[in-house]
Design a protein around this motif. Structure first.
Motif, PDB file in Angstrom:
ATOM      1  N   GLU A  28       0.844  -1.197   0.000  1.00  0.00           N
ATOM      2  CA  GLU A  28       0.000   0.000   0.000  1.00  0.00           C
ATOM      3  C   GLU A  28       0.872   1.237   0.000  1.00  0.00           C
ATOM      4  O   GLU A  28       1.865   1.305   0.718  1.00  0.00           O
ATOM      5  CB  GLU A  28      -0.883   0.013   1.250  1.00  0.00           C
ATOM      6  N   GLN A  29       0.488   2.204  -0.801  1.00  0.00           N
ATOM      7  CA  GLN A  29       1.259   3.435  -0.934  1.00  0.00           C
ATOM      8  C   GLN A  29       0.334   4.613  -0.658  1.00  0.00           C
ATOM      9  O   GLN A  29      -0.691   4.760  -1.312  1.00  0.00           O
ATOM     10  CB  GLN A  29       1.792   3.571  -2.365  1.00  0.00           C
ATOM     11  N   LYS A  30       0.726   5.436   0.289  1.00  0.00           N
ATOM     12  CA  LYS A  30      -0.091   6.608   0.617  1.00  0.00           C
ATOM     13  C   LYS A  30       0.237   7.747  -0.351  1.00  0.00           C
ATOM     14  O   LYS A  30       1.400   8.111  -0.518  1.00  0.00           O
ATOM     15  CB  LYS A  30       0.180   7.023   2.064  1.00  0.00           C
ATOM     16  N   VAL A  31      -0.798   8.296  -0.938  1.00  0.00           N
ATOM     17  CA  VAL A  31      -0.631   9.425  -1.860  1.00  0.00           C
ATOM     18  C   VAL A  31      -1.459  10.593  -1.327  1.00  0.00           C
ATOM     19  O   VAL A  31      -2.635  10.421  -1.016  1.00  0.00           O
ATOM     20  CB  VAL A  31      -1.118   9.049  -3.281  1.00  0.00           C
ATOM     21  N   ILE A  32      -0.835  11.756  -1.191  1.00  0.00           N
ATOM     22  CA  ILE A  32      -1.575  12.915  -0.673  1.00  0.00           C
ATOM     23  C   ILE A  32      -1.663  14.017  -1.731  1.00  0.00           C
ATOM     24  O   ILE A  32      -0.816  14.124  -2.605  1.00  0.00           O
ATOM     25  CB  ILE A  32      -0.935  13.479   0.621  1.00  0.00           C
ATOM     26  N   TYR A  42     -11.136  10.709  -9.685  1.00  0.00           N
ATOM     27  CA  TYR A  42     -10.327   9.510  -9.870  1.00  0.00           C
ATOM     28  C   TYR A  42     -10.976   8.285  -9.227  1.00  0.00           C
ATOM     29  O   TYR A  42     -11.043   7.207  -9.822  1.00  0.00           O
ATOM     30  CB  TYR A  42      -8.934   9.734  -9.272  1.00  0.00           C
ATOM     31  N   MET A  43     -11.492   8.448  -8.018  1.00  0.00           N
ATOM     32  CA  MET A  43     -12.038   7.300  -7.288  1.00  0.00           C
ATOM     33  C   MET A  43     -13.455   6.935  -7.733  1.00  0.00           C
ATOM     34  O   MET A  43     -13.817   5.779  -7.764  1.00  0.00           O
ATOM     35  CB  MET A  43     -12.048   7.587  -5.773  1.00  0.00           C
ATOM     36  N   CYS A  44     -14.280   7.941  -8.016  1.00  0.00           N
ATOM     37  CA  CYS A  44     -15.708   7.660  -8.286  1.00  0.00           C
ATOM     38  C   CYS A  44     -16.148   8.112  -9.673  1.00  0.00           C
ATOM     39  O   CYS A  44     -17.311   7.959 -10.024  1.00  0.00           O
ATOM     40  CB  CYS A  44     -16.607   8.369  -7.276  1.00  0.00           C
ATOM     41  N   ASP A  45     -15.255   8.731 -10.445  1.00  0.00           N
ATOM     42  CA  ASP A  45     -15.576   9.277 -11.760  1.00  0.00           C
ATOM     43  C   ASP A  45     -16.783  10.217 -11.731  1.00  0.00           C
ATOM     44  O   ASP A  45     -17.679  10.134 -12.553  1.00  0.00           O
ATOM     45  CB  ASP A  45     -15.761   8.168 -12.799  1.00  0.00           C
ATOM     46  N   THR A  46     -16.799  11.118 -10.719  1.00  0.00           N
ATOM     47  CA  THR A  46     -17.861  12.125 -10.668  1.00  0.00           C
ATOM     48  C   THR A  46     -17.241  13.508 -10.491  1.00  0.00           C
ATOM     49  O   THR A  46     -16.085  13.641 -10.091  1.00  0.00           O
ATOM     50  CB  THR A  46     -18.830  11.896  -9.478  1.00  0.00           C
ATOM     51  N   PHE A  47     -18.030  14.545 -10.759  1.00  0.00           N
ATOM     52  CA  PHE A  47     -17.588  15.926 -10.601  1.00  0.00           C
ATOM     53  C   PHE A  47     -18.747  16.719 -10.019  1.00  0.00           C
ATOM     54  O   PHE A  47     -19.869  16.623 -10.492  1.00  0.00           O
ATOM     55  CB  PHE A  47     -17.180  16.519 -11.963  1.00  0.00           C
ATOM     56  N   ILE A  48     -18.472  17.487  -8.941  1.00  0.00           N
ATOM     57  CA  ILE A  48     -19.516  18.321  -8.343  1.00  0.00           C
ATOM     58  C   ILE A  48     -19.123  19.780  -8.556  1.00  0.00           C
ATOM     59  O   ILE A  48     -18.095  20.230  -8.044  1.00  0.00           O
ATOM     60  CB  ILE A  48     -19.679  18.026  -6.832  1.00  0.00           C
ATOM     61  N   ASN A  49     -19.933  20.500  -9.319  1.00  0.00           N
ATOM     62  CA  ASN A  49     -19.579  21.873  -9.664  1.00  0.00           C
ATOM     63  C   ASN A  49     -20.119  22.838  -8.602  1.00  0.00           C
ATOM     64  O   ASN A  49     -20.959  23.674  -8.884  1.00  0.00           O
ATOM     65  CB  ASN A  49     -20.153  22.197 -11.051  1.00  0.00           C
ATOM     66  N   HIS A  94     -10.067   8.720   3.212  1.00  0.00           N
ATOM     67  CA  HIS A  94      -9.127   8.052   2.327  1.00  0.00           C
ATOM     68  C   HIS A  94      -9.785   6.868   1.635  1.00  0.00           C
ATOM     69  O   HIS A  94     -10.688   6.244   2.181  1.00  0.00           O
ATOM     70  CB  HIS A  94      -7.841   7.640   3.053  1.00  0.00           C
ATOM     71  N   TYR A  95      -9.352   6.631   0.441  1.00  0.00           N
ATOM     72  CA  TYR A  95      -9.888   5.562  -0.374  1.00  0.00           C
ATOM     73  C   TYR A  95      -8.711   4.847  -1.000  1.00  0.00           C
ATOM     74  O   TYR A  95      -7.624   5.392  -1.106  1.00  0.00           O
ATOM     75  CB  TYR A  95     -10.790   6.109  -1.479  1.00  0.00           C
ATOM     76  N   SER A  96      -8.962   3.637  -1.439  1.00  0.00           N
ATOM     77  CA  SER A  96      -7.867   2.920  -2.081  1.00  0.00           C
ATOM     78  C   SER A  96      -8.283   2.391  -3.440  1.00  0.00           C
ATOM     79  O   SER A  96      -9.465   2.185  -3.711  1.00  0.00           O
ATOM     80  CB  SER A  96      -7.398   1.766  -1.196  1.00  0.00           C
ATOM     81  N   PHE A 119      -5.425  10.100   0.023  1.00  0.00           N
ATOM     82  CA  PHE A 119      -5.934  10.834   1.182  1.00  0.00           C
ATOM     83  C   PHE A 119      -6.418  12.218   0.775  1.00  0.00           C
ATOM     84  O   PHE A 119      -5.794  12.892  -0.022  1.00  0.00           O
ATOM     85  CB  PHE A 119      -4.829  10.994   2.237  1.00  0.00           C
ATOM     86  N   ASP A 120      -7.512  12.627   1.372  1.00  0.00           N
ATOM     87  CA  ASP A 120      -8.029  13.978   1.160  1.00  0.00           C
ATOM     88  C   ASP A 120      -8.265  14.615   2.525  1.00  0.00           C
ATOM     89  O   ASP A 120      -8.718  13.950   3.449  1.00  0.00           O
ATOM     90  CB  ASP A 120      -9.346  13.903   0.379  1.00  0.00           C
TER      91      ASP A 120
END
Ligand code: GDP
Length: 175
Positions: free
Chosen positions: A8-12, A28-35, A47-49, A64-65
């Motif tokens: 596992e690699q943590k990316v921030i 990237y994780m959910c392929d959605t955009f909220i304007n 965090h998601y993986s 991580f967000d």
């Protein structure tokens, strides 16, 4: 299917408020955009993986967000700690967010000293206040610290998968 031994690699994601860190994460994780700016209703570290296969090997990226808490000093060090990669983000339509990069870079090198660092100019769909030359000059001033540069748009879904794939490949080379 990934085995439990998948590394596992943590990316921030690091950068000024509003440059699109959560949006990159979400796209990237959910392929959605909220304007909208309403997405900060829930505060907290999320965090998601996502598991990749790179050169026949499994690699799990833990992304991580800050959930909008990046301005609270006490979360800073735990957010950065043990990061293997950091994406230094600014918004192409906001020169101030570009000028803040040096300070964010100081934080990364202080709290996540082993992280590989990548530069991301987000919102490339908007009229730009930052040129390719500006980005190149910034990388030159960083004396080789920046391992890759990308221009992305969460709105139009441009270059986001490509960016994370390059980062995953880069992490795989060293693990
Ligand atoms: P954060 O504070 O860095 O996490 O920024 P957010 O992801 O919350 O984004 C701030 C605002 O910018 C939101 O209104 C997003 O919808 C918008 N935004 C994010 N990425 C893009 C993009 O690529 N293009 C455009 N036009 N707007 C974006």
């Amino acid at each position: 299917m990934a085995s439990t031994s998948t590394p596992e690699q943590k990316v921030i994601l690091v950068g000024d408020f509003g440059v699109g860190k959560s949006s990159l994460f979400r796209r990237y994780m959910c392929d959605t955009f909220i304007n909208s700016n309403d997405r900060k209703a829930t505060l907290g570290l999320d965090h998601y993986s996502k598991t990749f296969v790179v050169n026949g090997r499994n690699l799990k990226l833990l992304l991580f967000d800050t959930g909008g808490m990046e301005r609270i000093a006490s979360v800073t060090s735990s957010y950065y700690k043990f990061a293997e990669a950091a994406i230094l983000c600014f918004a192409m339509d906001n020169a101030n967010s570009f000028h803040s990069l040096s300070q964010h870079l100081v934080d990364i090198t202080m709290f996540a000293e082993n992280a590989r660092i990548f530069l991301c100019g987000n919102k490339m769909d908007l009229p730009s206040e930052v040129t390719d030359d500006d980005m190149q000059q910034f990388c030159e001033q960083c004396h080789g610290l920046i391992q890759g540069t990308f221009k992305t748009s969460c709105k139009n879904n441009l270059n986001i998968n490509e960016m994370f794939t390059v980062i995953a490949q880069s992490l795989c080379e060293t693990n």
